[in-house]
Design an enzyme around this catalytic site. Sequence first.
Site, PDB file in Angstrom:
ATOM      1  N   CYS A  95       4.828  -8.525  -1.913  1.00 49.42           N
ATOM      2  CA  CYS A  95       5.542  -8.478  -0.425  1.00 49.42           C
ATOM      3  C   CYS A  95       5.326  -7.072  -0.108  1.00 49.42           C
ATOM      4  CB  CYS A  95       6.999  -9.065  -0.553  1.00 49.42           C
ATOM      5  SG  CYS A  95       8.203  -7.783  -1.685  1.00 49.42           S
ATOM      6  N   TRP A  96       6.245  -6.572   0.953  1.00 50.32           N
ATOM      7  CA  TRP A  96       6.266  -5.674   1.438  1.00 50.32           C
ATOM      8  C   TRP A  96       6.308  -4.268   0.642  1.00 50.32           C
ATOM      9  CZ3 TRP A  96       4.002  -3.175   5.638  1.00 50.32           C
ATOM     10  CH2 TRP A  96       4.440  -1.841   5.624  1.00 50.32           C
TER      11      TRP A  96
END
Length: 353
Positions: A95-96
Site C-alpha cells: 500500500c502507500w
Amino acid sequence: MARSFPTLRDFLAHGFDTVIDVRSPSEYAEDHVPGAINLPVLDDAERAEVGTMYVQQSPFLARKIGAAMVFRNSANHIAGPLAHHEGGWRPLVYCWRGGQRSGSFGWMLKEIGWRADTVQGGYQSYRRLVHGLLYGGAFGLKPILLDGFTGTAKTDILSRVAAKGGQVLDLEGLANHRGSLLGARPGGQPSQKAFETALAQAMLTLDPARPVLIEAESNKIGEVLIPPALWAPMKAARRIEIRAPIAARAAYLARAYEDVLSDGPALKDKLAYLRHVRGGEVVEGWSALIDAGERVALTQALMEQHYDPAYAKSRAAIGAEVAEAIDLGALDGADLDRAADRIVARLEGRPDA
C-alpha cells in the site's frame, strides 16, 4: 515479517507470482511498481470519506468504518479476480507505506493459505529506491547523443539502431511525447513519477560497459523532466549529428506528423502559443498554409522560422560539439538504414559498415 528490498534491482527481481497494489485507483494511476495489478481495498471516494472522518469526527470511528470497507472490498477481490488461484500462489502486497491497508489484505490472503507477503514501507520504500537511482549520483552510463535539426528522422533512426543490435534508450517513447510543441501523442504523458519508474527500469536493463545511444533532448520532454543521473552525462556526451536538406526534412515531417497536421483547428491553437516568440505575422502565415492544406510548405516554414533558430540557439548555449556528422539525402528507408548501420558500427567500435 514484511519483505524489504535493499536495491531497486532487488525489488524488480522480487520473485513473487503477482504484485498487488491495494492503494486507491488514483494513487495507482500516478505511479506503481512495474507489473503490479490494482486491487484497491479503499477506492478514492472511500479513502476520502475515511480521511475526513478521522479528522472531523474521531480516529476510532474512522478505523471502524474503514475496516468494514477494507474487508468488504477484500472479500470481493478474493471472490472475483483472485478466485482462480491455487494454494501455492505467492502474492506480494503493498500500500502507500506498508500500513493497515496492505497489512489487512495480506493477513486475509495468508489466512486462506496463500503464501502472501507485504512490502516493508510500501510504495514509499519503492519510490525511495527509484529516486535514489535517478537523483542520488552518477549511474555510470556512456551515452552518445543522436542529434540533428527537426525533421532529420532521429526517432526513426534510433529504432533502426535498436533493431540492428545497438544499445539505445528511447526517452521519447518512455515519455510518450515527441519532444516539441507539436509532440503530443495519443494517451497523454505519464506522471513524472511514472516516467521515472519506466526510466529507472529501462536503465537497469542497459549494459554500462557498452555505449548507449540517446536522442538529444532538452531536459524536459513535454511535461516530464529528465532526472540528473541521466541528464548530467547527456550534457557531456559526444554527439552524432544527422544532416539532411530542408526539403527532405519538410517532406519527412509531413509524413511523420500526419496526425497533428490533419487537425487544422487544434494545430492553430498550439501554434498560437508562439505569437510572443515569433510574432503575429509569422503565425498568421502558418495559419494560412494550414487553411490551404499545404502541409510540406507548412513544415518547412515552421523549421525555417521557428525550430531551426531555436535549435541553433540551444546548441550554442550548451556548447554542443559534434563528434561525427552523417549526411543523408531523401530520408527514405535505405537512407535511414545506412545511417543506422554506421551508428551501430561506431557504437561497437568497429570500422563503418
